[in-house]
Design a protein around this motif. Structure first.
Motif, PDB file in Angstrom:
ATOM      1  N   SER A 135     -33.181 118.405  12.966  1.00 45.35           N
ATOM      2  CA  SER A 135     -32.258 118.468  11.848  1.00 45.35           C
ATOM      3  C   SER A 135     -32.834 117.774  10.624  1.00 45.35           C
ATOM      4  N   ALA A 136     -32.740 118.440   9.469  1.00 45.38           N
ATOM      5  CA  ALA A 136     -33.238 117.842   8.213  1.00 45.38           C
ATOM      6  C   ALA A 136     -32.476 118.447   7.042  1.00 45.38           C
ATOM      7  N   THR A 137     -31.216 118.083   6.926  1.00 46.61           N
ATOM      8  CA  THR A 137     -30.426 118.567   5.784  1.00 46.61           C
ATOM      9  C   THR A 137     -30.285 117.416   4.774  1.00 46.61           C
ATOM     10  N   SER A 138     -29.738 117.742   3.614  1.00 44.12           N
ATOM     11  CA  SER A 138     -29.542 116.673   2.623  1.00 44.12           C
ATOM     12  C   SER A 138     -28.077 116.237   2.602  1.00 44.12           C
ATOM     13  N   SER A 139     -27.389 116.499   3.690  1.00 47.87           N
ATOM     14  CA  SER A 139     -25.969 116.146   3.765  1.00 47.87           C
ATOM     15  C   SER A 139     -25.779 114.615   3.718  1.00 47.87           C
ATOM     16  N   PRO A 140     -24.760 114.141   2.992  1.00 43.36           N
ATOM     17  CA  PRO A 140     -24.544 112.683   2.926  1.00 43.36           C
ATOM     18  C   PRO A 140     -23.939 112.104   4.206  1.00 43.36           C
ATOM     19  N   SER A 141     -23.422 112.959   5.085  1.00 39.49           N
ATOM     20  CA  SER A 141     -22.856 112.447   6.340  1.00 39.49           C
ATOM     21  C   SER A 141     -23.354 113.297   7.515  1.00 39.49           C
ATOM     22  N   ALA A 142     -23.045 112.825   8.729  1.00 36.14           N
ATOM     23  CA  ALA A 142     -23.538 113.513   9.928  1.00 36.14           C
ATOM     24  C   ALA A 142     -23.057 114.963   9.988  1.00 36.14           C
ATOM     25  N   ILE A 143     -23.960 115.846  10.400  1.00 34.10           N
ATOM     26  CA  ILE A 143     -23.644 117.280  10.495  1.00 34.10           C
ATOM     27  C   ILE A 143     -23.272 117.627  11.939  1.00 34.10           C
ATOM     28  N   VAL A 144     -24.070 117.075  12.863  1.00 38.36           N
ATOM     29  CA  VAL A 144     -23.834 117.368  14.281  1.00 38.36           C
ATOM     30  C   VAL A 144     -23.045 116.196  14.858  1.00 38.36           C
ATOM     31  N   LYS A 145     -21.738 116.432  15.012  1.00 40.39           N
ATOM     32  CA  LYS A 145     -20.867 115.331  15.432  1.00 40.39           C
ATOM     33  C   LYS A 145     -20.469 115.459  16.900  1.00 40.39           C
ATOM     34  N   MET A 146     -20.350 114.317  17.537  1.00 39.35           N
ATOM     35  CA  MET A 146     -19.955 114.276  18.946  1.00 39.35           C
ATOM     36  C   MET A 146     -18.567 114.899  19.105  1.00 39.35           C
ATOM     37  N   SER A 147     -17.683 114.600  18.160  1.00 36.73           N
ATOM     38  CA  SER A 147     -16.298 115.080  18.281  1.00 36.73           C
ATOM     39  C   SER A 147     -16.238 116.613  18.230  1.00 36.73           C
ATOM     40  N   GLU A 148     -17.201 117.235  17.513  1.00 37.64           N
ATOM     41  CA  GLU A 148     -17.172 118.705  17.377  1.00 37.64           C
ATOM     42  C   GLU A 148     -18.066 119.423  18.391  1.00 37.64           C
ATOM     43  N   CYS A 149     -19.193 118.780  18.734  1.00 34.58           N
ATOM     44  CA  CYS A 149     -20.162 119.476  19.608  1.00 34.58           C
ATOM     45  C   CYS A 149     -20.266 118.862  20.997  1.00 34.58           C
ATOM     46  N   GLY A 150     -19.568 117.746  21.214  1.00 29.78           N
ATOM     47  CA  GLY A 150     -19.688 117.020  22.476  1.00 29.78           C
ATOM     48  C   GLY A 150     -19.392 117.874  23.698  1.00 29.78           C
ATOM     49  N   ALA A 151     -18.529 118.872  23.515  1.00 33.21           N
ATOM     50  CA  ALA A 151     -18.177 119.745  24.651  1.00 33.21           C
ATOM     51  C   ALA A 151     -19.406 120.467  25.190  1.00 33.21           C
ATOM     52  N   GLY A 152     -20.402 120.637  24.341  1.00 31.05           N
ATOM     53  CA  GLY A 152     -21.648 121.315  24.757  1.00 31.05           C
ATOM     54  C   GLY A 152     -22.438 120.512  25.776  1.00 31.05           C
ATOM     55  N   LEU A 153     -22.103 119.253  25.925  1.00 31.41           N
ATOM     56  CA  LEU A 153     -22.839 118.404  26.876  1.00 31.41           C
ATOM     57  C   LEU A 153     -22.140 118.338  28.232  1.00 31.41           C
ATOM     58  N   LYS A 154     -20.943 118.920  28.275  1.00 32.39           N
ATOM     59  CA  LYS A 154     -20.155 118.857  29.516  1.00 32.39           C
ATOM     60  C   LYS A 154     -20.902 119.594  30.644  1.00 32.39           C
ATOM     61  N   GLY A 155     -21.091 118.909  31.724  1.00 28.53           N
ATOM     62  CA  GLY A 155     -21.750 119.522  32.882  1.00 28.53           C
ATOM     63  C   GLY A 155     -23.240 119.734  32.692  1.00 28.53           C
ATOM     64  N   ARG A 156     -23.771 119.247  31.598  1.00 23.34           N
ATOM     65  CA  ARG A 156     -25.197 119.442  31.325  1.00 23.34           C
ATOM     66  C   ARG A 156     -26.034 118.571  32.262  1.00 23.34           C
ATOM     67  N   LYS A 157     -27.084 119.145  32.880  1.00 26.83           N
ATOM     68  CA  LYS A 157     -27.904 118.385  33.814  1.00 26.83           C
ATOM     69  C   LYS A 157     -29.340 118.214  33.307  1.00 26.83           C
ATOM     70  N   ARG A 158     -29.699 118.926  32.244  1.00 25.48           N
ATOM     71  CA  ARG A 158     -31.075 118.791  31.740  1.00 25.48           C
ATOM     72  C   ARG A 158     -31.072 117.960  30.445  1.00 25.48           C
ATOM     73  N   PRO A 159     -32.221 117.355  30.120  1.00 27.66           N
ATOM     74  CA  PRO A 159     -32.264 116.482  28.941  1.00 27.66           C
ATOM     75  C   PRO A 159     -32.068 117.253  27.633  1.00 27.66           C
ATOM     76  N   LEU A 160     -31.616 116.543  26.621  1.00 29.47           N
ATOM     77  CA  LEU A 160     -31.476 117.116  25.278  1.00 29.47           C
ATOM     78  C   LEU A 160     -32.110 116.152  24.288  1.00 29.47           C
ATOM     79  N   LEU A 161     -32.929 116.699  23.413  1.00 34.13           N
ATOM     80  CA  LEU A 161     -33.643 115.858  22.450  1.00 34.13           C
ATOM     81  C   LEU A 161     -33.195 116.182  21.025  1.00 34.13           C
TER      82      LEU A 161
END
Lengths: 432, 272
Positions: free
Chosen positions: A246-272
């Motif tokens: 990620s490399a945007t010029s946004s003043p605040s976080a773009i990828v938020k846990m509250s919005e994308c955290g569901a994507g980690l549910k049941g995840r067994k492989r690493p994420l970088l």
């Protein structure tokens, strides 16, 4: 030793001077051929890169320094006063300089690999044009060997030394084959493009691009053969990805846990997450998960600093290897300067042997001829070896060439000119 | 006599030298020394094989007749696994742990005794040879999985602490360690399972269906259970990558302890 080098590099010359001194590959052959036509030059090679313009010469007799500077200015088409900023190294110092250059010890980025290829190219060009001499051949082949040795025996070229490469290095610590991994690019600016280029070079090929301006996302996706996705990325994108850059010029976080955290549910492989933005694009809450790795610009800079420090540490070992190779070269040279005398001795003794065998052959049976040949060769070899060993020892240990001179005179043939030439060279060596 | 004195000394010397080389390589990376260390590693394995072959010829049975012999044999299998994996990938840091283990197994073997004067009778049979070899090979593989699990944990620690030290650059990637760990677990489990089955078959065939003498049944069953649990967890991804790595390290330690218990039970457990 008959070696001279003169040149300038990133430390001694400004960028504009280096630009003026740069030689195009098209003009290089003409320059080399012109150089070797000089009555005092036996061989020449030119190393011209973006950071250095160096001339290596094997002269018949050493040049005066002012002469050498003038010649340098002429070859590189510089003003006479420009030649004054050039550094000059002679003999063993010239050898050491080239070995250090080939090893990446004299480079702007310590341990860079490209310079070794450039040294090889400089040598090959001179060699193909028959512009090298024996000593230059040995100098460059050993420099290339030294460069390889340093890179295989030390870690001087290991580790990323730029932020973008540092991000890729971290990705490669997690994933062996980037081609099998899914990469989500957030943003489509220059930094993201550069990172995607490096990742693609490392084998990455499965992409999604998420950007505020869809047209830019589509453009980048087309370039890299990926697909576009929503902005900001959703939880399905996070579930799909193995690496998020990620490399945007946004003043605040773009990828938020509250919005994308569901994507980690049941995840067994690493994420970088590779967050190249300032301020950060990735919510720091992701870092609290067990198999999620979040890296920011500060981390990449820390890795770069660690790698540079490690290269500097390795440079000490590299210098030792260079010193060793310089010593080997000097030894070779000290022995090799009596090579013409040795050759003359071998020819003279072989002529005597062959003629004596021929004369005496009639006293023996034809079937004994082979034995006589064997015996005479063996005897002559022992005599020659003893003389050569003593000549070499004297030349190497005490820098004493008197035995070589005596042998040259004692076994002089009819070609007086050749003898004079050998003696002149020996005299010249002694004067240095 | 040389088989029991000179060869063990030579092996210790070689492994000690190898350990010194790899520790040096950890501090000073050097591809030339690494190539030399790799060749010395293979030479050591060849010498090890020669020694065990002579021992086998001498006693007309593979080296399973004493606890010391089994310990040494396990060391041989671990080192063979290590070299085979090393052919596939550079893993400078992960050589040290197996090397230390092999040296400890050699020392334990020498201390435990290599002479086979009073070996239990059934150890001379072909059945037990098959059973013990398969068990040892399986344990060696599971030990390897523990090494890769430990490697994953070490790399994660480096990645998380942002230290970017020597370990960070010299360990294999997390992916590679995961793949090797999974392979070692599956293959180790398969070998242990076949070994277990062969032992049960041996028990019934040799004793007309009376499983009375099978002294280390509990340990062997526990070992197979631990290996099966590990294999199932890996196969069905019950846990995340790091938790699986921790489980592998824990289970491979348990398995190592169980096989030690098993071996001790055979030789010192009374009924054999």
């Amino acid at each position: 030793m008959k070696l001279e080098m003169i040149g300038l590099n990133h430390r001694t010359a400004t960028l504009s001077l280096r630009e003026r001194a740069a030689i195009s590959p098209d003009t290089l052959p003409t320059l080399l051929e012109r150089l070797v036509r000089h009555p005092n030059i036996e061989g020449a090679a030119i190393l011209s890169t973006c950071n250095r313009a160096e001339l290596y010469l094997s002269p018949t007799f050493h040049f005066e320094e002012s002469e050498l500077r003038a010649l340098y200015a002429e070859v590189f088409e510089l003003q006479p006063e420009d030649g004054d900023v050039a550094y000059v190294y002679r003999d063993a110092n010239a050898v050491k300089h080239l070995f250090r250059v080939a090893s990446g010890l004299d480079s702007q980025m310590l341990g860079e690999i490209q310079i070794l290829v450039q040294v090889k190219n400089a040598y090959n060009t001179a060699l193909e044009l028959a512009c090298t001499s024996g000593i230059l051949n040995k100098l460059f082949t050993q420099a290339i060997f030294c460069g390889k040795q340093v890179r295989t025996r030390t870690a001087i070229s290991q580790g990323a030394v730029s932020v973008a490469y540092a991000a890729i290095e971290i990705a490669q610590r997690l994933y062996n084959k980037l081609g099998e991994k899914n990469i989500l690019l957030v943003g489509a600016g220059e930094t993201t493009k550069l990172a995607s280029k490096y990742l693609a070079d490392a084998g990455a090929c499965n992409w999604r691009v998420s950007n505020r301006t869809t047209a830019h996302a589509a453009e980048l996706a087309e370039q890299i053969g990926g697909e576009i996705t929503s902005f900001p990325p959703n939880s399905e994108d996070i579930a799909w990805a193995d690496i998020v850059v990620s490399a945007t010029s946004s003043p605040s976080a773009i990828v938020k846990m509250s919005e994308c955290g569901a994507g980690l549910k049941g995840r067994k492989r690493p994420l970088l997450f590779l967050d190249l933005a300032v301020p950060r694009d990735i919510d720091s809450a992701f870092a609290e998960r067990d198999d999620v790795y979040v890296y920011t610009v500060d981390d990449f800079q820390e890795l770069v600093a660690a790698n540079i420090k490690s290269r500097q540490k390795e440079a000490v070992r590299a210098e030792e290897l260079v010193e060793k190779e310089v010593h080997i070269f000097s030894e070779w040279y000290r022995e090799n300067r009596i090579a013409p005398s040795i050759q003359q001795l071998q020819v003279a003794l072989e002529t005597i042997r062959a003629s004596e065998v021929e004369q005496q052959a009639r006293h023996f049976r034809p079937e004994d001829r082979e034995e006589i040949e064997k015996f005479s060769r063996s005897m002559m070899k022992k005599v020659t070896s003893m003389i050569i060993a003593n000549m070499r020892r004297a030349a190497a240990d005490g820098n004493d060439l008197t035995l070589a001179r005596a042998v040259t005179v004692a076994f002089a043939g009819k070609d007086q000119h050749a003898i004079d030439e050998i003696l002149e060279k020996l005299n010249h060596e002694l004067s240095h | 006599m040389l088989t029991y004195t000179l060869f063990p000394a030579i092996m210790l010397l070689f492994f000690g030298g190898l350990l010194a080389m790899w520790v040096t390589l950890y501090h000073k990376p050097d591809e030339l020394l690494e190539r030399i260390a790799d060749r010395v590693g293979w030479t050591t394995l060849a010498l090890f094989a020669v020694w065990l072959s002579i021992l086998t010829y001498d006693q007309r049975q593979i080296p399973i007749l004493t606890a010391g012999q089994i310990s040494v044999f396990l060391g041989f299998l671990i080192w063979m696994d290590q070299l085979l994996v090393q052919r596939k990938m550079s893993q400078r840091m992960l050589v040290i742990l197996p090397l230390v283990t092999v040296i400890l197994l050699l020392l334990a073997g020498i201390a435990g005794g290599l002479h086979h004067k009073s070996a239990p009778d059934e150890l001379h049979s072909a059945w037990s040879a098959v059973h013990i070899v398969l068990s040892m090979a399986g344990v060696a593989m599971l030990f390897g999985s523990g090494v890769y699990g430990a490697g994953s944990m070490l790399l994660r620690r480096e990645l998380m602490s942002r230290k970017f030290g020597r370990l960070f650059s010299s360990l294999p990637s997390m992916d590679e360690m995961h793949k090797l760990r999974a392979f070692a677990i599956y293959f180790g489990w398969l070998l242990i399972t076949i070994s277990f089955a062969s032992a049960v078959a041996f028990m019934f065939l040799e004793n007309s269906g009376t499983p009375s003498f099978f002294s280390h049944l509990h340990e062997m069953f526990g070992l197979w259970g631990a290996a099966s649990l590990l294999a199932l967890s890996e196969r069905f991804r019950w846990l995340g990558d790091q938790k699986q790595a921790r489980l592998t390290v824990a289970m491979s330690t348990v398995i190592f302890l169980l096989i030690t218990g098993s071996v001790l039970q055979i030789f010192f457990g009374g009924q054999s």
